[in-house]
Every structure is written in C-alpha cells, then in structure tokens.
Design a protein around this motif. Structure first.
Motif, PDB file in Angstrom:
ATOM      1  N   SER A 711       0.844  -1.192   0.000  1.00  0.00           N
ATOM      2  CA  SER A 711       0.000   0.000   0.000  1.00  0.00           C
ATOM      3  C   SER A 711       0.876   1.237   0.000  1.00  0.00           C
ATOM      4  N   SER A 712       0.263   2.383  -0.086  1.00  0.00           N
ATOM      5  CA  SER A 712       1.024   3.638  -0.044  1.00  0.00           C
ATOM      6  C   SER A 712       1.662   3.867   1.315  1.00  0.00           C
ATOM      7  N   HIS A 713       1.242   3.070   2.306  1.00  0.00           N
ATOM      8  CA  HIS A 713       1.703   3.303   3.683  1.00  0.00           C
ATOM      9  C   HIS A 713       2.262   2.042   4.327  1.00  0.00           C
ATOM     10  N   GLY A 714       2.776   1.134   3.505  1.00  0.00           N
ATOM     11  CA  GLY A 714       3.404  -0.064   4.054  1.00  0.00           C
ATOM     12  C   GLY A 714       2.816  -1.333   3.485  1.00  0.00           C
ATOM     13  N   VAL A 715       3.214  -2.455   4.051  1.00  0.00           N
ATOM     14  CA  VAL A 715       2.781  -3.765   3.571  1.00  0.00           C
ATOM     15  C   VAL A 715       1.525  -4.186   4.321  1.00  0.00           C
ATOM     16  N   ARG A 716       0.492  -4.520   3.559  1.00  0.00           N
ATOM     17  CA  ARG A 716      -0.770  -4.951   4.151  1.00  0.00           C
ATOM     18  C   ARG A 716      -0.628  -6.340   4.784  1.00  0.00           C
ATOM     19  N   SER A 717      -1.493  -6.641   5.723  1.00  0.00           N
ATOM     20  CA  SER A 717      -1.445  -7.947   6.381  1.00  0.00           C
ATOM     21  C   SER A 717      -2.146  -9.030   5.579  1.00  0.00           C
ATOM     22  N   VAL A 718      -3.030  -8.665   4.671  1.00  0.00           N
ATOM     23  CA  VAL A 718      -3.659  -9.597   3.734  1.00  0.00           C
ATOM     24  C   VAL A 718      -3.630  -8.945   2.356  1.00  0.00           C
ATOM     25  N   SER A 719      -3.372  -9.751   1.353  1.00  0.00           N
ATOM     26  CA  SER A 719      -3.298  -9.225  -0.009  1.00  0.00           C
ATOM     27  C   SER A 719      -4.637  -8.669  -0.472  1.00  0.00           C
ATOM     28  N   ARG A 720      -4.546  -7.571  -1.214  1.00  0.00           N
ATOM     29  CA  ARG A 720      -5.758  -6.978  -1.790  1.00  0.00           C
ATOM     30  C   ARG A 720      -6.368  -7.875  -2.863  1.00  0.00           C
ATOM     31  N   PHE A 794      13.652  -0.681 -10.779  1.00  0.00           N
ATOM     32  CA  PHE A 794      14.331  -1.740 -10.037  1.00  0.00           C
ATOM     33  C   PHE A 794      15.168  -1.140  -8.912  1.00  0.00           C
ATOM     34  N   MET A 795      15.117  -1.810  -7.766  1.00  0.00           N
ATOM     35  CA  MET A 795      15.808  -1.319  -6.579  1.00  0.00           C
ATOM     36  C   MET A 795      16.619  -2.438  -5.942  1.00  0.00           C
ATOM     37  N   THR A 796      17.690  -2.052  -5.272  1.00  0.00           N
ATOM     38  CA  THR A 796      18.363  -2.998  -4.384  1.00  0.00           C
ATOM     39  C   THR A 796      17.468  -3.243  -3.175  1.00  0.00           C
ATOM     40  N   LEU A 797      17.784  -4.277  -2.418  1.00  0.00           N
ATOM     41  CA  LEU A 797      16.938  -4.591  -1.263  1.00  0.00           C
ATOM     42  C   LEU A 797      17.044  -3.522  -0.181  1.00  0.00           C
ATOM     43  N   THR A 798      18.183  -2.858  -0.060  1.00  0.00           N
ATOM     44  CA  THR A 798      18.284  -1.741   0.879  1.00  0.00           C
ATOM     45  C   THR A 798      17.404  -0.587   0.422  1.00  0.00           C
ATOM     46  N   GLU A 799      17.380  -0.340  -0.876  1.00  0.00           N
ATOM     47  CA  GLU A 799      16.507   0.721  -1.395  1.00  0.00           C
ATOM     48  C   GLU A 799      15.038   0.364  -1.173  1.00  0.00           C
ATOM     49  N   VAL A 800      14.699  -0.909  -1.307  1.00  0.00           N
ATOM     50  CA  VAL A 800      13.322  -1.327  -1.019  1.00  0.00           C
ATOM     51  C   VAL A 800      12.996  -1.107   0.451  1.00  0.00           C
ATOM     52  N   SER A 801      13.935  -1.449   1.326  1.00  0.00           N
ATOM     53  CA  SER A 801      13.690  -1.256   2.764  1.00  0.00           C
ATOM     54  C   SER A 801      13.508   0.219   3.085  1.00  0.00           C
ATOM     55  N   THR A 802      14.260   1.078   2.427  1.00  0.00           N
ATOM     56  CA  THR A 802      14.104   2.524   2.625  1.00  0.00           C
ATOM     57  C   THR A 802      12.760   3.001   2.106  1.00  0.00           C
ATOM     58  N   GLU A 803      12.351   2.473   0.971  1.00  0.00           N
ATOM     59  CA  GLU A 803      11.047   2.832   0.409  1.00  0.00           C
ATOM     60  C   GLU A 803       9.919   2.443   1.364  1.00  0.00           C
ATOM     61  N   LEU A 804       9.990   1.246   1.921  1.00  0.00           N
ATOM     62  CA  LEU A 804       8.967   0.818   2.876  1.00  0.00           C
ATOM     63  C   LEU A 804       8.992   1.689   4.128  1.00  0.00           C
ATOM     64  N   TYR A 844      -3.104  -0.115  14.414  1.00  0.00           N
ATOM     65  CA  TYR A 844      -2.837  -0.490  13.024  1.00  0.00           C
ATOM     66  C   TYR A 844      -3.427   0.592  12.123  1.00  0.00           C
ATOM     67  N   PHE A 845      -3.271   0.439  10.790  1.00  0.00           N
ATOM     68  CA  PHE A 845      -3.584   1.539   9.883  1.00  0.00           C
ATOM     69  C   PHE A 845      -4.303   1.020   8.642  1.00  0.00           C
ATOM     70  N   HIS A 846      -5.234   1.829   8.167  1.00  0.00           N
ATOM     71  CA  HIS A 846      -6.087   1.469   7.032  1.00  0.00           C
ATOM     72  C   HIS A 846      -5.215   1.026   5.852  1.00  0.00           C
ATOM     73  N   GLY A 847      -5.562  -0.124   5.289  1.00  0.00           N
ATOM     74  CA  GLY A 847      -4.742  -0.697   4.230  1.00  0.00           C
ATOM     75  C   GLY A 847      -4.750   0.082   2.935  1.00  0.00           C
ATOM     76  N   ASP A 848      -5.673   1.025   2.759  1.00  0.00           N
ATOM     77  CA  ASP A 848      -5.725   1.807   1.520  1.00  0.00           C
ATOM     78  C   ASP A 848      -5.342   3.270   1.704  1.00  0.00           C
ATOM     79  N   ASN A 849      -5.687   3.861   2.858  1.00  0.00           N
ATOM     80  CA  ASN A 849      -5.410   5.293   3.010  1.00  0.00           C
ATOM     81  C   ASN A 849      -4.541   5.647   4.207  1.00  0.00           C
ATOM     82  N   GLY A 850      -4.157   4.675   5.031  1.00  0.00           N
ATOM     83  CA  GLY A 850      -3.232   4.936   6.132  1.00  0.00           C
ATOM     84  C   GLY A 850      -3.857   5.511   7.384  1.00  0.00           C
ATOM     85  N   ALA A 851      -5.180   5.663   7.426  1.00  0.00           N
ATOM     86  CA  ALA A 851      -5.832   6.224   8.618  1.00  0.00           C
ATOM     87  C   ALA A 851      -5.625   5.307   9.821  1.00  0.00           C
ATOM     88  N   GLY A 852      -5.467   5.918  11.008  1.00  0.00           N
ATOM     89  CA  GLY A 852      -5.261   5.150  12.226  1.00  0.00           C
ATOM     90  C   GLY A 852      -6.508   4.412  12.657  1.00  0.00           C
TER      91      GLY A 852
END
Length: 875
Positions: A711-720, A794-804, A844-852
């Motif tokens: 998601s725009s705000h991290g990895v969801r706990s269940v796939s969309r 394409f990103m290195t895994l460190t770049e992916v971790s920074t993106e997350l 936790y946070f909304h899987g689509d908009n990041g709301a608390g």
C-alpha cells in the motif's frame, strides 16, 4: 554526556533514584482481569466505569496525567469539572468490549507530548469539553452500529465544534529525584468566558483493606495549602498547592451504600470529593482535614483565549520556605532545555521539524505508557484474608499460580490494553533501547524471570490468557537491545545477554516440546498474535478437528533459532562453551528450513510451487492435509528467518566451523530447498535463511505489488487480491472465508477489535525491513527487484527497505496538502491549528489510506516509527 544521561547514570549506580517517580498510573484499572472477582470471569461487567469513582481498586490505580512512586503507594493525578458533567472527570472514559461495535475503545482526546527516561521533564495534554460529556450517546450509538460501520468517536458528537473546550496541559519537572514541580496550564479555546474546577488529587493506593494488620497511611493538612502524606514504608511527602481555595479530604474506600445498598464502614468514601463538588454535599468530606485521598480545589474563571496556570510541588522536604519562588520557572526551563539536548543527541540527523515532532511524541508516548503492574495470581484466585472468598466457576490463569508481578512495565496502551503483552513488549524495547537501554533490558529480563516465566518454560502472553501463545520474538528483542546499546552508548552488556539467553533456552525447549505435534520441525502455536488472520480462530479447537501446520509458527521458530545462534556466537567470544550451543541452533535451523519446504509425509507442503507462496496447512484427524490458500502475512513471516555469517566467523570459532563443514559434506539434502550454505555472497559471507534468493524474488513480486500487499503506507497484512477473490473453505456445509478488509474487523473473532485481514501493522513491517537489509548484506547491489511490481523501476533490497520505511513514516507526516494520513477524515485534526500537530499512535492503519485504527495510544509497537525516522533520515 547530556544532563539526562548523567541522571540515568546516577540511577544505574544507585546514587539517586530518578526513576522512582514516574507516570506509572494506569489510564484504566476498571474492567481489567486483576479487578475481576466475578464467578464467570466477565471482567467488563464486574467492574464497569460506572463503579470506578466509588469502588476501591485492589491491584492498581488510574488517573489523568498521573504519577506515582514505583510501587504505587502514593499517587497524584488531575481531576476536572466543567460545571456541566454529572461526575468529576477523574479518569478517562471509554467503551467496554461488549459495548463497542469493534470492541473496547477509549472515547477521549489526550496526548503524550514530551517525556525523558528519568521523567525529569514530562508534558501531557488533555482536551476537556465545556459541554456535558456525552457518556450515554457514545455508548448508545456504538451499540447501535454493527461490524460494517465505523466506530462513533467523541469528535463525531460535535462537542468540540466552535472550539468549546479547554486545553489542559500538565507538566512535571524534577528538581531532584524526590522533589517534583507540577504546573497545570488551562487555555479556554472558546469565544466566551468559562468556569473550570481544577482538582489536583493526592491519594494512597488502598493496600490496607485486603490484609490483616496492614498499617494504614494518612494524609493531613500540614498548614494552609499543604498536604502531608505519611506512609509506613514510603515515609513522608508534602504536596504544596499554591493559592488553593480549599483542601478537601476523604478516604480511598469503597462506597458500599451507593454500589450495593450496604451501610458504609466509613463516613468518608472514595467518591466523597465528587459528591462535595457536584452535589454540594459538605458532609461527604472530612472536616478534620484527614484521610487517604485529598485534593486542592481551584475554581478558575477563564476568559476567551486566556491561559491560567496552577503550580504545585510534591517533595520529601517539609516547610519549604519558598516552594514557588524564582527557581520554580527556572527549573522548568532548564529541564525543557535538557530534554531538547538529550533528543538532539539521540537523533542529530537532518530531520524536518515535522519528523522531529512525530519522533519526539513517539518517544514520549513510550515513556508515558509505563505502568505499575501488580498481579499475584495465587492471591487473586484465593482471595484476601480481609475479604470474602471469591467463588469462581471460571478460574482464569489457574495454571500460573507462581506468577507474581510487581513492576514498572511498558504497556501496549494504558487504556485499551493496561496489561503487558509479551510479544508487544519485544517491539517496545527497540525504540526504548535508543533512549533508555537499562529500562529496555529490564523488560526482557523480567519476562524471563522465574516469577514471570512458567516453570515449564512458557512466557506469559497477556492477563486475559497467560497460556495463549505469542510469537517467540524475545531472543530477537534481546539481541537488538544489545546491538542498539552498543551503537548509541558504546556499552556491550554481555551479562544481560547471557542472563536472558539462559532463560530463553528454557523457552525454546518449551516450544519444541509443546508446539511440534509430529516431531517433524513443523510448528503449530495457535493464533501467534495474528488474531484475525485466518479463516479459523487459531487459538481454539478447529471446526474440522486436527490442527494447523503453520507457516508463520514454523518460520518464527526458524527465526528464533537464528537469533539464539547469533547470541551464542557473541557469548562464545569470551566463553568457548557457547560454540557448542551455537552449533545446536545452527543444526536445528537447517531442519526447520528443510521442513518448511518439504514436510516429507505428503505432497502438501507449506510452500506452494504453483502460487510461489507459503500457506498454512490443515492437518485433519484422518491424516489428510489441505493448504489454506490465504495470501496473508503468514506467508511473509518466512522472510524473517534470515541471518548472515560474516567471513571471519568460521575462523574465529573452530568448533562451530567444524560442525558447519560437516553438515555441508554429510547433509546435502538439507540444502536443496534452502539458502545455500556453500555459496558465499558479498564479502564472502554465508546466508542462513528459510527463503533462498530464487524464492525471495517471487515472494517479493507479490509483496511489492500495489494490487496485492503493497500500500502507499506499508505492507498490508492480507493481499488486496482477496478483495475480489475471497478465500472460502467449507466445513460441514458451513462457509468460512477471508476477504480483504482494509479497516476494522467485520466479524466478532477476538471480540471484533483486532483485524489482520488487510490493515498495515508496524511490527511486521519493521521485521520485513530488517530482513531485507540482511538479505542485501549478503546479496549486494547486483540483486535487484522491481518496486513497485510492474513499475519498471528496479531497486536494491536496501533501497526497497528505505522505500517501505518512508511509506510507513508518511502515515504521520504532513503531505503537500498539509494532510496527515493517520488522522483520516477527521477535519478537526487535519485543519485546526490546535490539533493538527498532535499525533496519535494507533494499533494499526487502514490498508488503503493509512488512517489510524484500533487502539489510539498504541505507543508501544507503533513507536517503532521513531526508530524508522532515525535510521531513514540518518541514511
């Protein structure tokens, strides 16, 4: 060394006890297991909010912006009255589990603005409405709503419209470890003059009603505006109250007449001050100016936009000549400056002011949510000598008769979860170790001490069910504390590491003996913290019978092995005995990693070669196996089991090297489906992981796909993916299903207040980020993945971790539209200048908009954002 660090050093060396006084009151003591003496174990019903003002607590105390000593003998907190409420505002109101449409939920607005580890400076904000607090409306509207509707919040009642409220700031500054200055600043945000009653309250926790021959402490009026507190163990303290209009005294004793229609034992009871202020009952307080609960009464007339200040001082010094002299303001300014210097030392990077504000409030929340936690299971079950014997048809936690908790512990949320949760605590200690490694170490040490840990090696989960099973992340938390303390403070506390490691050996053995049904290194474990992740309640008997072979349970154990391995190797630097123990965990990890890919009894493995993903497997009573093909966090947990062996490790430890090489030569089958032991990566390093590089790439394709997990705000706990493709499983004609649910739970599993079916959860994202960084350490910059999937980037895994990391941090930061995703659609938070810089750290946070969502002061594991900000901005 900053002034704050010097205080912590004095406390460590016992030259001054700076941590003796702190924010150790609960935000809610009513409705807890500890206070439940019912026959059926219904804690919410036995001790509701309506009883709290009148019934003495047995095991702890609650209050607003309160402090106490470290054994909670003497307490101080704020009480308020706006002239409209039916009761004093002495504690925070919220809905019990059965009352809320998504479980228990606090219905107040309060903010932890600042705090330091020694609690030499603390700041808290409570927003108090000027109209009558809508207790009934909040209960009735939330009871009317169902699972598919959002919670009805205090802000939705309109009570804050037109800024008709008071901002009440409470600040503490310690002149010494036993001399605490208190300042209460009241701002009238409304356009009209309003009256507010301020009642700073001092009281003793009731310890005398439960046991015979327990000496009772006493509060008395020492002189005008001064309360003397005399305790047989704590000694004497004095509360100086500048310009108070009156001192009022009563007893911290239950009002039996109000609650049960029984004559009171004492003429003055716990709610006496409430009745005096609200009802004008002068006989409700003691004219002799003595008791065990007392308050200073201030009636303030506050003009529109005006600020008025009240000053108090709690000290172990009698007859202070000038308790509010010129030094009072000076001490406050000095402690504020020292707090700024301390946090500048912790995070000196090029941060924006907004990021610093978020990080500072995250740290403050962690420190404010410390709580005195007292629970002796044997005494609780059997009852006290001075009280009737409890009759319990449901003897909760009876197998934990040894448990004796009497400590200051980091809580997930002092209102929603005013009890420790074992796996939550392992995440709390990560940011805590940055600012107070001594306290962080004490948390891990306590969980593994004999008066916490079960004699069989199990770590207590949480007070509602100590025997439930949380993920075994405590070795990880222990190792990370050790690393962070070395990084920030240059101290390598191997004594701590070894002490906890020895106890974790017992816990590891418990896991192996109790949670591997077939002895094939595939583990069960139950719900493992992921309450609502699957189609069944994994903590209960399955409707199919049998048990689950768990992808996450097995992976957690793989991670546990690797955590214990690296700790053993660190200890082996000074004690060669630990080489053999390291070899044991190395070997056990290989068998677990192999089992993840090849159970060996059937063709139904945890790894699905068609979907390229890990799933739980249902093992039926008829020895049949069925994959439960839910694309969830369960299939990402295998990423966490990864460690890198540096090139020099094998040469440093010849015994370990010999065992390592033996496995390469004699157990080639164990390498077939796991990360290769022979192939070396960047810097001639060795990779130990459940997921080899090929599997890593295909798993990350799903995890980094914005139509699936990302998601725009991290990895969801269940796939969309499950939004349009729910997973459905039938048992005896009954449908069980998992849909993608980005917000609150739409079913009643686990009380309906915890949802792992789509939202973003910080702790799991944090472990994903750490794991990606480890994989990069081995694979280097040549290994790249598409992020987001399908983007062509394409990103290195460190770049992916920074993106997350940046996506997670963005939940709290103002974006270009000056909008904070965490505040969702609450316009008051988004647009009002008195609200928009105040941060709530949700569960936790909304899987689509990041709301608390969920608990709104989950300043335990969501405070991991403070760590992410530090490392992301520093990089």
């Amino acid at each position: 060394m900053t002034a704050e660090e010097r205080r912590l050093e004095e406390d460590r060396n016992r030259k001054a006890y700076w941590r003796r006084w702190g924010p150790y009151l609960s935000d809610r003591q009513w409705g807890t297991v500890r206070e439940d003496y019912s026959t059926d174990g219904s804690a919410w019903d036995y001790f509701p909010h309506e009883h709290a003002r009148s019934r003495a607590y047995r095991w702890g105390e609650d209050g607003i912006a309160g402090i106490s000593d470290n054994h909670q003998r003497l307490c101080f907190a704020l009480a308020l009255w706006n002239g409209e409420d039916p009761i004093l505002k002495e504690r925070l109101f919220g809905l019990s589990g059965p009352e809320g449409n998504h479980g228990e939920d606090v219905k107040e607005y309060y903010f932890y603005l600042d705090n330091t580890p020694s609690h030499a400076y603390m700041k808290y904000l409570y927003k108090y409405p000027q109209k009558a607090f809508p207790y009934k409306q909040l209960v009735q509207e939330n009871q009317r709503r169902g699972f598919y509707e959002q919670e009805f919040e205090l802000v939705n009642t309109g009570i804050f419209d037109n800024n008709e409220y008071f901002d009440v700031f409470v600040e503490y500054a310690k002149n010494s470890d036993e001399d605490i200055l208190i300042q209460i600043s009241v701002i009238n945000r409304a356009s009209e003059t309003k009256i507010l009653h301020i009642l700073p309250t001092l009281w003793f926790r009731n310890t005398w009603s439960w046991e015979e021959n327990c000496k009772k402490p006493i509060l008395t009026e020492d002189s005008p505006g001064v309360i003397n507190a005399s305790h047989p163990i704590l000694g004497q303290r004095w509360l100086y109250c500048k310009n108070s209009q009156a001192l009022l005294f009563t007893e911290n004793e239950t009002n039996h007449e109000r609650l049960f229609g029984i004559k009171n034992h004492y003429p003055y009871v716990k709610d006496g001050i409430n009745d005096y202020i609200i009802q004008g009952r002068t006989e409700a307080v003691n004219p002799n100016q003595r008791g065990t609960k007392a308050t200073a009464h201030y009636e303030l007339t506050v003009g529109a936009g005006e600020t008025q200040v009240i000053q108090l001082r709690l000290a172990d010094i009698s007859n202070l000549a000038e308790p509010f002299g010129v030094d009072f303001d000076g001490i406050f300014q000095q402690r504020k400056q020292e707090a700024d210097e301390f946090y500048q030392r912790i995070s000196p990077g090029n941060f924006s002011e907004d990021a610093r504000n978020v990080q500072r409030q995250a740290f403050a929340g962690l420190l404010w949510t410390k709580q005195f936690y007292h629970y002796v299971v044997e005494d609780w079950l059997n009852g006290d000598s001075n009280q009737p014997t409890p009759h319990r048809n449901y003897r909760r936690n009876q197998e934990w008769i040894h448990l004796f908790n009497d400590d200051i512990i980091s809580m997930p949320d002092k209102w929603e979860f005013p009890w420790y949760a074992a796996w939550d605590l392992a995440f709390h200690v990560i940011p805590l170790a940055m600012i107070d490694p001594d306290f962080a170490k004490r948390q891990m040490d306590r969980l593994t001490r004999e008066w916490y840990m079960h004699p069989n090696g199990q770590i207590p989960a949480y007070e509602w069910h100590f025997s439930d099973v949380n993920p075994p992340v405590h070795a990880w938390g222990t190792w990370r504390i050790y690393q962070i303390e070395k990084e920030f403070y240059g101290r390598a506390d191997t004594n701590f590491l070894e002490k906890v490691f020895q106890k974790l050996l017992l816990n590891f053995t418990w896991w192996v003996n109790r949670k591997d049904n077939d002895g094939d290194n595939v583990f069960q474990g139950g719900f493992l913290g992921l309450d609502n992740i699957g189609i069944f309640d994994r903590s209960s008997e399955l409707p199919t019978g049998g048990y689950l072979e768990q992808s996450d349970g097995t992976s957690w154990m793989g991670m546990y092995c690797l955590n214990m391995l690296v700790i053993a190797l660190e200890l082996a630097k000074t004690n060669p005995t630990y080489e053999d123990i390291a070899s044991k965990f190395f070997e056990h990890f290989l068998y677990i990693a192999d089992a993840m890919n090849n159970i060996g009894k059937t063709n139904i493995h945890l790894w699905d070669d068609d979907d390229k993903f890990f799933y739980d497997v249902l093992h039926s009573p008829h020895n049949e196996r069925h994959r439960l093909k839910v694309r969830s966090m369960v299939g990402l947990v295998p990423l966490f089991a990864v460690e890198i062996l540096e090139a020099d490790v094998l040469d440093t430890f010849p015994g370990f090297k010999k065992r390592f090489e033996w496995f390469i030569q004699n157990r080639p089958n164990l390498q077939k489906n796991i990360a290769s032991l022979e192939a070396t990566g960047k810097g001639a390093r060795h990779l130990l992981a459940i997921v080899n590089p090929d599997k890593l790439k295909v798993i990350l394709q799903k995890m980094l796909d914005e139509t699936e997990f990302l998601s725009s705000h991290g990895v969801r706990s269940v796939s969309r993916f499950h939004a349009d493709n729910p997973y459905i499983f039938y048992v005896d004609g009954q449908q069980h299903r998992v849909d993608y649910e980005p917000a609150e739970s739409t079913n009643g599993m686990f009380g309906g207040n915890s949802n792992w079916r789509g939202p973003v959860w910080f702790p799991m994202n944090y472990l994903i980020i750490e794991s990606l960084q480890k994989f990069h350490h081995y694979l280097g910059d040549d290994f790249k993945v598409e992020c987001p999937t399908g983007s062509g980037q394409f990103m290195t895994l460190t770049e992916v971790s920074t993106e997350l990391s940046q996506r997670l941090i963005s939940i709290f930061l103002r974006n270009r539209a000056e909008y904070r995703p965490v505040h969702g659609g609450h316009s008051l938070f988004q647009s009002n200048s008195h609200w928009h810089d105040l941060i709530l750290f949700y569960e936790y946070f909304h899987g689509d908009n990041g709301a608390g969502l969920g608990a709104c002061h989950q300043t335990g594991w969501t405070a991991l954002v403070a760590s992410l900000i530090h490392y992301c901005r520093a990089a």
